[in-house]
Enzyme design. Structure first.
Site, PDB file in Angstrom:
ATOM      1  CG  PHE A 116      -1.604  -1.197   1.439  1.00  0.00           C
ATOM      2  CD1 PHE A 116      -2.590  -2.319   0.227  1.00  0.00           C
ATOM      3  CD2 PHE A 116      -1.406  -1.775   2.765  1.00  0.00           C
ATOM      4  CE1 PHE A 116      -2.870  -3.249   0.758  1.00  0.00           C
ATOM      5  CE2 PHE A 116      -2.085  -3.216   3.147  1.00  0.00           C
ATOM      6  CZ  PHE A 116      -3.177  -3.907   1.763  1.00  0.00           C
ATOM      7  CB  CYS A 117       1.741   3.783  -1.325  1.00  0.00           C
ATOM      8  SG  CYS A 117       2.522   3.005  -3.289  1.00  0.00           S
ATOM      9  CB  ALA A 118       2.369   2.668   3.326  1.00  0.00           C
TER      10      ALA A 118
END
Length: 461
Positions: free
Chosen positions: A383-385
């Site tokens: 999740f781009c985290a």
């Protein structure tokens, strides 16, 4: 969680019967998709945290304006003047939506990522930046040219404030400093104590920027109440189509820096010098960082979405979303194989974003089955985290199942999770179908065979 967000949640719970509230009309609500098992079903869009569907109201407003489209700030013709007025009025609408200070500037960008990169580009020399490792990459990565301190993931809101206070107390007290923090996590949905973090930043002579990409679509955001210096968000998460975003806040750093992009619109006056060079006088307004022909339709769609959410009433929206969150969390709690990811614990206030893992399943395989067999669109991965999800997953083993996740880096296990997210346009049936599908997949397994294609699970044909 800040006092203003607490108040909004409390008011919503007391004043609205979520069972009677209707979802807002969004594009795609009647789209049907094929199932690998045969037949079709209405698509359940449960990936709002990536891009929310456009509100029908926004689409109608854009369609009504489209025949009158014209260039802005550059034309004497009627359509150009009309478009310029609409563009600048959209700036006023966004400022009102965010409850900006009278002296704040609203700069239109392409996205939250673009907004935070713009802010990074205008930081004063030798600025120190403090950012939690829990941030989305859009707010974690733009600060490479500054002196960055990455803060460890806190496990309570109070720990977040204490961690920041310790870091700021140890900094050079004479230079500029900036704190970057999310309002609501794009992984766990949990609300962060923004007002308290802002108070800590200001007490130590630092400024703070709020990444409101996940907060603004779900809760009212008041720059003045939260006392943040800047706020950034994206239109495509706020039920507006097209590629536009916002950076709103204090004007001084923006005015004192070189333009983010050099070109027409940002320049007020350009003249040749006798030595053959060029002298440029840049605008001191928001136009300084809006070079080129702007995305007028994208900007107008953001303003339309701001109006639509305000008119719908955040009390209604918050109450209904809490109703949906309860449905999902209570349903998943009935499945022992499911573990919901959380930093702050089960009782933490949150928006409609929930990430989880399922024992015995690779998350890519599970998400593929939800889509192919039930017509449900969710997100899987990190999740781009990446630092946050790896922290939440820890060293727990994940079965590879029938399909593998994308390749891990050398020496790393392949980690990923499943994220379901929803909002103002989500009907009860979508989350009910999702909970039912999770229970059936865990109990009975997938009905179809899947294979790995370019690192992702897809139905075998």
């Amino acid at each position: 969680m800040s006092a203003s967000l607490n108040a909004a949640v409390a008011t919503a719970t007391a004043a609205v019967d979520p069972a009677c509230a209707e979802p807002l009309a969004v594009l795609g609500r009647d789209v049907t998709v094929p199932l690998v098992t045969g037949g079709e079903v209405t698509y359940a869009a449960l990936d709002y945290a990536a891009s929310a569907p456009a509100l029908q109201r926004v689409w109608d407003d854009v369609a009504a304006y489209a025949p009158y489209y014209g260039s802005v700030h550059r034309g004497a013709g009627y359509l150009s003047q009309l478009s310029t007025d609409l563009f600048e009025q959209s700036r006023v609408t966004v400022a009102e939506f965010l409850d900006c200070r009278p002296t704040d500037q609203v700069v239109f960008t392409r996205s939250t990522t673009d907004s935070l990169n713009l802010l990074a580009a205008v930081l004063p020399a030798d600025c120190q930046v403090f950012v939690f490792e829990t941030e989305h990459h859009a707010s974690l990565l733009p600060w490479a040219d500054a002196r960055v301190t990455y803060l460890n993931a806190p496990r309570t809101p109070a720990e977040a404030v204490a961690t920041l206070e310790r870091a700021l107390a140890d900094r050079d007290p004479y230079g500029p400093a900036l704190v970057c923090v999310t309002g609501a996590s794009n992984v766990t949905g949990e609300l962060w104590p923004v007002k308290e973090l802002a108070a800590a930043a200001h007490a130590h002579g630092a400024r703070i920027v709020l990444d409101a990409a996940q907060l603004a679509p779900h809760h009212p955001v008041s720059v003045q109440e939260l006392d943040v210096d800047w706020v950034a968000f994206s239109g495509h998460k706020l039920y507006a189509p097209f590629g536009s975003g916002v950076l709103a806040g204090r004007a001084d750093w923006l005015q004192e820096a070189e333009p983010y992009l050099a070109g027409g619109g940002a320049s007020r006056k350009v003249a040749r010098r006798e030595d053959g060079g060029v002298d440029v006088e840049w605008h001191t307004t928001a136009a300084r960082h809006e070079a080129g022909s702007p995305n007028v339709i994208g900007v107008y769609s953001i303003a339309s979405a701001c109006k639509a959410l305000t008119e719908a009433g955040f009390e209604n929206l918050v109450a209904r979303e809490r109703h949906l969150i309860a449905k999902v969390r209570e349903g998943l709690a009935e499945v022992p194989a499911v573990r919901i990811l959380s930093l702050f614990g089960d009782d933490a206030p949150r928006v409609g974003v929930i990430s989880f893992v399922v024992d015995g399943w690779n998350s890519s395989h599970f998400a593929a089955a939800l889509s192919a067999e039930y017509g449900i669109g969710v997100r899987d991965g990190l999740f781009c985290a990446h630092p946050l999800v790896r922290t939440l997953l820890g060293s727990e083993p994940q079965a590879q199942g029938e399909c593998g996740a994308p390749e891990a880096a050398p020496g790393e296990r392949s980690l990923n999770a499943i994220r379901v997210s929803f909002g103002a346009g989500t009907p009860d049936e979508h989350v009910e179908r999702f909970v039912r599908a999770v229970k059936e997949l865990v109990a009975d397994g997938a009905k179809w065979q899947y294979r790995t294609e370019e690192g992702r699970c897809v139905p075998a044909v």
